[in-house]
Write a protein that holds these residues in place. Structure first.
Motif, short mmCIF file in Angstrom:
data_model
loop_
_atom_site.label_atom_id
_atom_site.label_comp_id
_atom_site.label_asym_id
_atom_site.label_seq_id
_atom_site.Cartn_x
_atom_site.Cartn_y
_atom_site.Cartn_z
N ALA A 111 0.82 -1.22 0.00
CA ALA A 111 0.00 0.00 0.00
C ALA A 111 0.85 1.27 0.00
O ALA A 111 0.35 2.35 -0.29
CB ALA A 111 -0.93 0.00 1.21
N ALA A 112 2.13 1.15 0.34
CA ALA A 112 3.07 2.29 0.32
C ALA A 112 4.40 1.77 -0.20
O ALA A 112 5.34 1.53 0.57
CB ALA A 112 3.21 2.88 1.72
N PRO A 113 4.53 1.59 -1.51
CA PRO A 113 5.66 0.84 -2.07
C PRO A 113 7.02 1.51 -1.97
O PRO A 113 8.04 0.83 -2.02
CB PRO A 113 5.25 0.65 -3.54
CG PRO A 113 4.27 1.74 -3.81
CD PRO A 113 3.54 1.96 -2.54
N GLY A 114 7.08 2.82 -1.87
CA GLY A 114 8.38 3.49 -1.80
C GLY A 114 9.10 3.47 -3.13
O GLY A 114 8.50 3.64 -4.19
N ASN A 115 10.42 3.23 -3.08
CA ASN A 115 11.24 3.26 -4.29
C ASN A 115 11.52 1.85 -4.80
O ASN A 115 11.52 0.89 -4.03
CB ASN A 115 12.57 3.97 -4.00
CG ASN A 115 12.37 5.43 -3.64
OD1 ASN A 115 11.57 6.13 -4.25
ND2 ASN A 115 13.09 5.88 -2.61
N PRO A 116 11.81 1.72 -6.10
CA PRO A 116 12.07 0.39 -6.65
C PRO A 116 13.42 -0.17 -6.21
O PRO A 116 14.39 0.58 -6.02
CB PRO A 116 12.06 0.63 -8.16
CG PRO A 116 12.45 2.06 -8.32
CD PRO A 116 11.85 2.78 -7.14
N THR A 117 13.48 -1.46 -6.04
CA THR A 117 14.74 -2.16 -5.82
C THR A 117 15.16 -2.75 -7.16
O THR A 117 14.40 -3.47 -7.81
CB THR A 117 14.57 -3.29 -4.79
OG1 THR A 117 14.07 -2.73 -3.58
CG2 THR A 117 15.89 -3.98 -4.53
N VAL A 118 16.37 -2.44 -7.59
CA VAL A 118 16.87 -2.87 -8.89
C VAL A 118 18.10 -3.74 -8.69
O VAL A 118 19.03 -3.37 -7.95
CB VAL A 118 17.22 -1.65 -9.78
CG1 VAL A 118 17.87 -2.10 -11.08
CG2 VAL A 118 15.96 -0.84 -10.07
N THR A 127 5.61 -4.87 -9.83
CA THR A 127 4.87 -3.81 -10.53
C THR A 127 3.64 -3.31 -9.78
O THR A 127 3.11 -2.26 -10.11
CB THR A 127 4.46 -4.27 -11.94
OG1 THR A 127 4.31 -3.14 -12.78
CG2 THR A 127 3.18 -5.09 -11.93
N GLY A 128 3.14 -4.06 -8.77
CA GLY A 128 2.03 -3.56 -7.95
C GLY A 128 0.66 -3.81 -8.53
O GLY A 128 -0.13 -2.87 -8.66
N ASP A 129 0.33 -5.08 -8.84
CA ASP A 129 -1.00 -5.37 -9.40
C ASP A 129 -1.80 -6.35 -8.55
O ASP A 129 -2.87 -6.80 -8.96
CB ASP A 129 -0.89 -5.90 -10.83
CG ASP A 129 -0.34 -7.31 -10.90
OD1 ASP A 129 0.29 -7.77 -9.93
OD2 ASP A 129 -0.53 -7.97 -11.95
N ALA A 130 -1.31 -6.68 -7.36
CA ALA A 130 -2.06 -7.58 -6.48
C ALA A 130 -3.21 -6.82 -5.82
O ALA A 130 -3.19 -5.58 -5.73
CB ALA A 130 -1.13 -8.17 -5.42
N PRO A 131 -4.23 -7.50 -5.34
CA PRO A 131 -5.32 -6.81 -4.64
C PRO A 131 -4.80 -5.98 -3.47
O PRO A 131 -4.01 -6.45 -2.66
CB PRO A 131 -6.20 -7.98 -4.15
CG PRO A 131 -5.93 -9.08 -5.11
CD PRO A 131 -4.49 -8.95 -5.48
N GLY A 132 -5.22 -4.72 -3.42
CA GLY A 132 -4.80 -3.82 -2.35
C GLY A 132 -3.49 -3.11 -2.58
O GLY A 132 -3.08 -2.29 -1.77
N ARG A 142 -0.25 0.59 -7.59
CA ARG A 142 0.45 0.22 -8.81
C ARG A 142 1.68 1.11 -9.01
O ARG A 142 1.60 2.33 -8.98
CB ARG A 142 -0.48 0.33 -10.01
CG ARG A 142 0.10 -0.28 -11.27
CD ARG A 142 -0.94 -0.38 -12.38
NE ARG A 142 -0.41 -1.11 -13.51
CZ ARG A 142 -0.43 -2.43 -13.63
NH1 ARG A 142 -0.97 -3.16 -12.67
NH2 ARG A 142 0.08 -3.03 -14.67
N THR A 143 2.84 0.46 -9.22
CA THR A 143 4.08 1.20 -9.43
C THR A 143 4.46 1.27 -10.91
O THR A 143 5.11 2.23 -11.32
CB THR A 143 5.23 0.52 -8.67
OG1 THR A 143 5.48 -0.76 -9.26
CG2 THR A 143 4.89 0.36 -7.20
N GLY A 144 4.15 0.26 -11.67
CA GLY A 144 4.56 0.20 -13.07
C GLY A 144 6.02 -0.11 -13.28
O GLY A 144 6.52 -0.04 -14.40
N TRP A 145 6.75 -0.50 -12.23
CA TRP A 145 8.18 -0.77 -12.38
C TRP A 145 8.44 -1.97 -13.28
O TRP A 145 9.45 -2.03 -13.97
CB TRP A 145 8.83 -1.02 -11.02
CG TRP A 145 8.67 0.10 -10.04
CD1 TRP A 145 8.51 1.43 -10.34
CD2 TRP A 145 8.66 0.00 -8.62
NE1 TRP A 145 8.40 2.16 -9.19
CE2 TRP A 145 8.50 1.31 -8.11
CE3 TRP A 145 8.78 -1.06 -7.72
CZ2 TRP A 145 8.44 1.57 -6.74
CZ3 TRP A 145 8.73 -0.81 -6.36
CH2 TRP A 145 8.56 0.50 -5.87
N GLY A 146 7.54 -2.94 -13.25
CA GLY A 146 7.78 -4.17 -13.99
C GLY A 146 7.02 -4.28 -15.29
O GLY A 146 7.17 -5.27 -16.01
#
Length: 692
Positions: free
Chosen positions: A160-167, A192-197, A200-204
């Motif tokens: 719910a609060a993803p922060g920054n991407p880990t690469v 990428t943030g597409d699970a329920p709840g 969405r980050t779009g990183w992936g």
């Protein structure tokens, strides 16, 4: 051990022949030039680490970096029940993960055997009504395809609060076997943030080719592995390379996996080359059974010099779905024995593909080119040969130009006004092996689909700008007045192992000149086979204590009467076990006139490489430590790449002097240089095989 925080440069060793049950999760991180290493010691079988399906992964790293994992035997199979699939779970053999919002660097997995991992199968889409034990449909991106042999994935601490991407950057998986693991053999995947709840980050995933939200993993190499799922009904991809920028997949054998041999997905700048993929099949309701697949949201994909045979499907170009972008070059591949289709096009509008100089041969597939293509694709200089009247997709978005067709293909595209029709005069289209195994791909078998004299397709091709300048065998294109049609220039020999030497079968003692074709010079000094690292794993030691041997000095060399051309890979284990300052070439590569063209040297604790006419220091070495030196030498484009222990340190570096063909490779020191080195496990592959 799992509670210990290890320090840069530490090595964790497991005794060969022993076995441990549970999870290995040592803590700490290395630093650049001083990674933490997991390895074995002693003689015997690789140490076994057994998960028994009681741990998520047997070897785990989390928010750590600069690690190297070598020479382990890893399994994670939960005992079977009476219900197939009921024992599958969220399992991996080796898992590298992170969620700390940083860039984590340098992960090498080398010479491991990962097998029997009972990972669950979760599909991105589909219908949940088709769920069965161990198999779940429509789970979305983040919750799907996370299990298997060797998996690199990233997550977030709070969806719910993803922060920054880990690469993750600097991933290498090489010289390993991955057998009977589900879902995949090797996977690289971003969150990428597409699970329920989840937010969405779009990183992936990518909405456009230049999507600023896309945060792929970088510098990924999958090289020299044997991957099979022959003995599991739940196998999926062999190599699943997703969310990657700057990837290289080469010289792997992918044997009887499900879904796809090598698939790229939401990826940018990936090269897939010199692989052998065979026996891919449908598995657990999959729509695909292809050898190669540059799939959704992929840009700058280069698939070349691969040998695909006896797969359910050949090559899939699937720039499908919502992303309406993508670019791929498919060239100089040999595709034979496909059962359903040879080339399947399912590209959306906005995608671009160039498909040229491939050889497609099938006696069974009813479709030569199939699909429903809206993207723009050009097909040039491809050779289509079939034992039946196979169909061709004909749409305005496809441009057929100057392709070759066997005479029975009356269904050939009418739009191909420059088509060439006739008997290909293959060397032996009925060939049935030898095929690749744990010793590497047998690309030489593909030479049975080269053209013989009298073929109408010789010198019948069109010039393709930016074609790479060499055919499947490394032969310059064109070799005649015009390029040939298909993957081979007439007379080209398929790349294979030109030379391989472990020294293990040799008698301990001085190495005589001419032994196994080696040129040995030891004037006043010593070149001998020794029991290092062990009596069953020998190496050659060059010890130089005085002047002697002239220009050649104290020398271990391989000379090629027929110079090697094209892309030639030169590999060897080397070790200095002295404290002297002498300069040792490890190795030097010469043209047929005897001039040095590529020079790698160990001296005074530093690793030196000539780039053009300038010597550069590109790393350090420690006395008594083995290093794997891998040179990829391109005699057509006159440059080379250098990897040290699987880590790319130079790309497209210029030769010291022109080298149209490799005449000699030498490990040596001369003049006033002094010291001692060991050389082991030499492998020279690619280019027409030498006649020595």
């Amino acid at each position: 051990m799992n509670s210990t925080s290890f320090q840069p440069g530490d090595t964790i060793r497991f005794r060969a022949g022993d076995s441990w049950v549970g999870q290995l999760w040592p803590k700490g991180s290395g630093v650049d030039s001083a990674p933490i290493t997991i390895d074995r010691y002693g003689d015997g079988a690789k140490p076994k680490l057994v998960g028994q399906g009681a741990v998520d992964e047997v070897v785990r790293l989390f928010n750590q970096e600069y690690w190297e994992i070598r020479n382990l035997d890893v399994s994670n199979a939960k005992p079977a029940t009476g219900t197939p699939g009921a024992n599958l779970g969220d399992f991996r053999g080796i898992g590298v993960h992170g969620d700390n919002g940083r860039t984590l660097r340098h992960f090498v997995v080398d010479s491991v055997d990962v097998h029997d991992v009972t990972g669950e199968v979760k599909w991105i889409g589909g219908d949940p009504a088709n769920n069965s034990p161990g198999v779940t449909w429509k789970t979305g991106w983040d919750r799907s395809k996370n299990t298997g042999g060797i998996v690199f994935t990233t997550t977030v601490p709070n969806i719910a609060a993803p922060g920054n991407p880990t690469v993750l950057t600097g991933i290498t998986v090489q010289n390993s076997t991955i057998k009977n693991t589900s879902f995949a053999g090797v996977t690289v995947k971003q969150y990428t943030g597409d699970a329920p709840g989840a937010v969405r980050t779009g990183w992936g995933t990518r909405r456009t080719a230049d999507d600023v939200l896309f945060k792929p993993h970088t510098n990924v190499t999958i090289r020299g592995n044997y991957i099979t799922q022959a003995n599991t009904a739940f196998g999926g991809n062999g190599v699943y390379l997703t969310n990657v920028r700057d990837g290289l997949v080469e010289r792997n054998v992918i044997d009887r996996v499900g879904v796809s041999g090598i698939e790229t997905y939401y990826a940018d700048r990936v090269t897939v080359q010199h692989n052998e993929v065979m026996g891919t099949r449908h598995a657990q309701g999959s729509a695909d059974a292809n050898g190669l697949d540059p799939d959704v949201g992929t840009t700058n994909q280069l698939f070349q010099y691969n040998y695909l045979h006896d797969n359910g499907d050949g090559i899939l170009l699937c720039g499908c779905g919502t992303p309406r972008f993508g670019s791929a070059v498919i060239r100089y591949n040999v595709v034979t024995g496909s059962k359903r289709w040879n080339l399947h096009m399912w590209q959306e509008a906005g995608t671009v593909a160039a498909i040229y100089n491939n050889t497609f041969y099938s006696t069974d597939a009813p479709n030569m080119v199939s699909g429903n293509n809206s993207g723009r694709a050009t097909l040039t200089n491809n050779l289509f040969v079939s034992g039946r009247s196979a169909s061709f997709l004909q749409q305005s978005s496809l441009t057929y130009s100057n392709n070759g067709y066997s005479s029975n293909l009356t269904t050939r595209p009418s739009s191909d006004s420059r088509r060439v029709v006739g008997d290909p005069r293959f060397v032996n289209p009925a060939v049935r092996g030898p095929y690749g195994d744990e010793n590497g791909p047998r690309l030489d078998t593909a030479a049975n689909f080269a053209l013989q004299n009298g073929s109408v397709f010789v010198d019948a091709g069109a010039t393709v700008t930016g074609s790479g300048g060499r055919d499947f065998a490394g032969t310059p294109v064109p070799s005649g007045s015009r390029p040939d049609i298909g993957a081979f220039e007439r007379g080209g020999a398929a790349p294979g192992i030109s030379f391989e030497e472990s020294f293990d079968g040799m008698a301990t003692g001085p190495l005589a000149n001419g032994t196994n074709g080696w040129r040995v010079i030891s004037t006043g000094n010593d070149v001998r086979v020794g029991d290092t690292p062990s009596a069953t794993d020998k190496s050659v030691r060059l010890n130089r204590t005085t002047d002697g041997g002239g220009t050649d000095g104290t020398n271990l060399a391989r000379i090629f009467g027929t110079p090697l051309q094209g892309v030639v890979t030169i590999e060897a284990q080397v070790m200095r076990n002295d404290t002297q300052a002498g300069w040792f070439g490890l190795p030097y590569v010469y043209n047929s006139s005897g001039s040095q063209a590529v020079s790698v040297a160990f001296a005074r604790g530093q690793i030196h490489v000539y780039v053009g006419g300038t010597s550069r220091v590109i790393g350090t070495y420690a006395s008594g430590q083995w290093y794997r030196i891998t040179l990829s030498v391109d005699t057509v484009n006159q440059h080379f790449d250098l990897d040290i222990d699987g880590r790319r340190v130079l790309t497209d570096a210029a030769f010291r002097t022109s080298m149209p063909g490799i005449g000699k490779i030498a490990w040596y020191a001369n003049a006033a240089e002094r010291g001692a080195v060991h050389v082991d496990d030499v492998r020279i592959s690619g280019g027409p095989a030498s006649t020595n």
